[in-house]
Design an enzyme around this catalytic site. Structure first.
Site, PDB file in Angstrom:
ATOM      1  CE  LYS A   4      32.363  44.716  33.458  1.00 32.08           C
ATOM      2  NZ  LYS A   4      31.257  44.889  34.446  1.00 32.08           N
ATOM      3  CE1 TYR A  27      30.430  49.979  32.424  1.00 32.40           C
ATOM      4  CE2 TYR A  27      32.388  50.341  33.314  1.00 32.40           C
ATOM      5  CZ  TYR A  27      31.495  49.264  33.111  1.00 32.40           C
ATOM      6  OH  TYR A  27      31.702  47.948  32.779  1.00 32.40           O
ATOM      7  CG  PHE A  56      26.506  51.089  40.956  1.00 36.75           C
ATOM      8  CD1 PHE A  56      27.306  51.073  39.565  1.00 36.75           C
ATOM      9  CD2 PHE A  56      25.379  51.106  40.970  1.00 36.75           C
ATOM     10  CE1 PHE A  56      26.624  50.992  38.438  1.00 36.75           C
ATOM     11  CE2 PHE A  56      24.521  51.043  39.656  1.00 36.75           C
ATOM     12  CZ  PHE A  56      25.269  50.976  38.462  1.00 36.75           C
ATOM     13  NE  ARG A 105      23.693  43.528  27.453  1.00 31.21           N
ATOM     14  CZ  ARG A 105      24.023  44.213  28.378  1.00 31.21           C
ATOM     15  NH1 ARG A 105      25.200  44.769  28.391  1.00 31.21           N
ATOM     16  NH2 ARG A 105      23.227  44.535  29.577  1.00 31.21           N
ATOM     17  CB  THR A 118      23.425  43.843  35.021  1.00 31.52           C
ATOM     18  OG1 THR A 118      23.108  44.231  33.670  1.00 31.52           O
ATOM     19  CG2 THR A 118      24.419  44.400  35.572  1.00 31.52           C
ATOM     20  NE  ARG A 127      28.029  40.511  33.116  1.00 33.90           N
ATOM     21  CZ  ARG A 127      27.460  41.562  32.784  1.00 33.90           C
ATOM     22  NH1 ARG A 127      26.184  41.373  32.385  1.00 33.90           N
ATOM     23  NH2 ARG A 127      28.329  42.623  32.503  1.00 33.90           N
ATOM     24  CG  ASN A 179      29.372  42.283  36.023  1.00 35.73           C
ATOM     25  OD1 ASN A 179      30.517  42.807  35.927  1.00 35.73           O
ATOM     26  ND2 ASN A 179      28.274  42.673  35.755  1.00 35.73           N
ATOM     27  CG  HIS A 222      31.381  46.275  28.684  1.00 35.15           C
ATOM     28  ND1 HIS A 222      30.366  47.112  29.236  1.00 35.15           N
ATOM     29  CD2 HIS A 222      31.673  46.729  27.413  1.00 35.15           C
ATOM     30  CE1 HIS A 222      29.959  47.871  28.296  1.00 35.15           C
ATOM     31  NE2 HIS A 222      30.729  47.673  27.208  1.00 35.15           N
ATOM     32  CD  GLU A 245      30.198  50.199  25.105  1.00 31.88           C
ATOM     33  OE1 GLU A 245      30.377  49.201  24.482  1.00 31.88           O
ATOM     34  OE2 GLU A 245      29.210  50.575  25.925  1.00 31.88           O
TER      35      GLU A 245
HETATM   36  P1  DAT Z   1      25.913  45.563  32.023  1.00 36.18           P
HETATM   37  O1  DAT Z   1      27.147  45.662  32.325  1.00 36.18           O
HETATM   38  O2  DAT Z   1      25.170  44.310  32.146  1.00 36.18           O
HETATM   39  O3  DAT Z   1      25.496  46.256  30.740  1.00 36.18           O
HETATM   40  P2  DAT Z   1      25.217  48.206  33.538  1.00 36.18           P
HETATM   41  O4  DAT Z   1      25.626  48.846  32.026  1.00 36.18           O
HETATM   42  O5  DAT Z   1      23.902  48.315  34.035  1.00 36.18           O
HETATM   43  O6  DAT Z   1      25.115  46.565  33.210  1.00 36.18           O
HETATM   44  O7  DAT Z   1      26.202  48.459  34.532  1.00 36.18           O
HETATM   45  C1  DAT Z   1      27.487  48.597  34.287  1.00 36.18           C
HETATM   46  C2  DAT Z   1      28.263  47.863  35.622  1.00 36.18           C
HETATM   47  O8  DAT Z   1      28.034  48.473  36.457  1.00 36.18           O
HETATM   48  C3  DAT Z   1      27.893  46.378  35.670  1.00 36.18           C
HETATM   49  O9  DAT Z   1      28.484  45.559  34.549  1.00 36.18           O
HETATM   50  C4  DAT Z   1      28.146  46.071  37.028  1.00 36.18           C
HETATM   51  C5  DAT Z   1      28.117  47.431  37.573  1.00 36.18           C
HETATM   52  N1  DAT Z   1      26.622  47.679  38.276  1.00 36.18           N
HETATM   53  C6  DAT Z   1      25.565  47.750  37.690  1.00 36.18           C
HETATM   54  N2  DAT Z   1      24.482  47.703  38.584  1.00 36.18           N
HETATM   55  C7  DAT Z   1      25.201  47.650  39.956  1.00 36.18           C
HETATM   56  C8  DAT Z   1      24.850  47.708  41.138  1.00 36.18           C
HETATM   57  N3  DAT Z   1      23.433  47.753  41.482  1.00 36.18           N
HETATM   58  N4  DAT Z   1      25.800  47.491  42.301  1.00 36.18           N
HETATM   59  C9  DAT Z   1      27.012  47.424  41.890  1.00 36.18           C
HETATM   60  N5  DAT Z   1      27.546  47.372  40.593  1.00 36.18           N
HETATM   61  C10 DAT Z   1      26.787  47.511  39.472  1.00 36.18           C
HETATM   62 MG    MG Z   2      25.884  48.286  30.110  1.00 38.97          MG
END
Ligand code: DAT
Ligand code: MG
Length: 156
Positions: free
Chosen positions: A13, A53, A61, A89, A95, A106, A116, A119, A130
């Site tokens: 990212k 996304y 968020f 993963r 996350t 992370r 974080n 991805h 993707e």
């Molecule tokens: P991951 O990236 O572990 O697959 P995700 O798909 O649930 O997680 O979410 C995508 C991204 O969105 C994640 O890397 C960071 C952001 N994100 C997720 N939950 C969040 C939250 N509660 N507040 C802020 N950003 C968040």
């Molecule tokens: Mg995800």
């Protein structure tokens, strides 16, 4: 049947790129034994990120996530190997970095969920989707103009 050609989509990212962590992250996947089969650096459009996304569009968020992800160049990659999605993963951690064990990417390199640094696809199906989104076979991506953004991370 072992699928030694399973592919996962991993993306560094904007914060990971700006903090100079590209090499360290690539090194982890290389040392693990996965094979790098695609990589580029691009400054992604909001349009592409909203597609990437899309399943999170209703989350509070989401606008901040798209803004952060479009704030600078990212490094999308495709890594290949047995169980690359699941293992990828695990290598990323949780996350939220606060829940990520030391030794994960992370867990070692970041603090907050909104920054974080990386991805990784969460299933073989989403990896396929993707990869198609970020590496469309019918399209060539432009070259990044570093001078327009990079110096603000080094000089005031
Ligand atoms: P991951 O990236 O572990 O697959 P995700 O798909 O649930 O997680 O979410 C995508 C991204 O969105 C994640 O890397 C960071 C952001 N994100 C997720 N939950 C969040 C939250 N509660 N507040 C802020 N950003 C968040
Ligand atoms: Mg995800």
């Amino acid at each position: 049947m072992a699928d030694n050609k399973e592919r996962t989509f991993i993306m560094i990212k904007p914060d990971g790129v700006q903090r100079g962590l590209v090499g360290k992250i690539i090194q982890r996947f290389e040392e693990k034994g996965f094979k790098l089969v695609a990589m580029k650096m691009v400054w992604p459009t909001e349009e592409l990120l909203k597609k990437h996304y899309a399943d999170l569009a209703a989350r509070p968020f989401f606008p901040g996530l798209v803004k952060y992800m479009s704030s600078g160049p990212v490094v999308p990659m495709v890594w290949e190997g047995l169980d690359s999605v699941k293992t990828g993963r695990k290598m990323l951690g949780e996350t939220n970095p606060k829940d990520s064990a030391p030794g994960t990417i992370r867990g070692d390199f970041c603090i907050q969920v909104g920054r974080n640094i990386i991805h990784g696809s969460d299933s073989v199906e989403s990896a396929k989707h993707e990869i198609g989104l970020w590496f469309p076979e019918d399209k060539k991506e432009g070259v990044i103009d570093w001078a327009s953004w990079a110096e603000k991370w080094i000089y005031e």
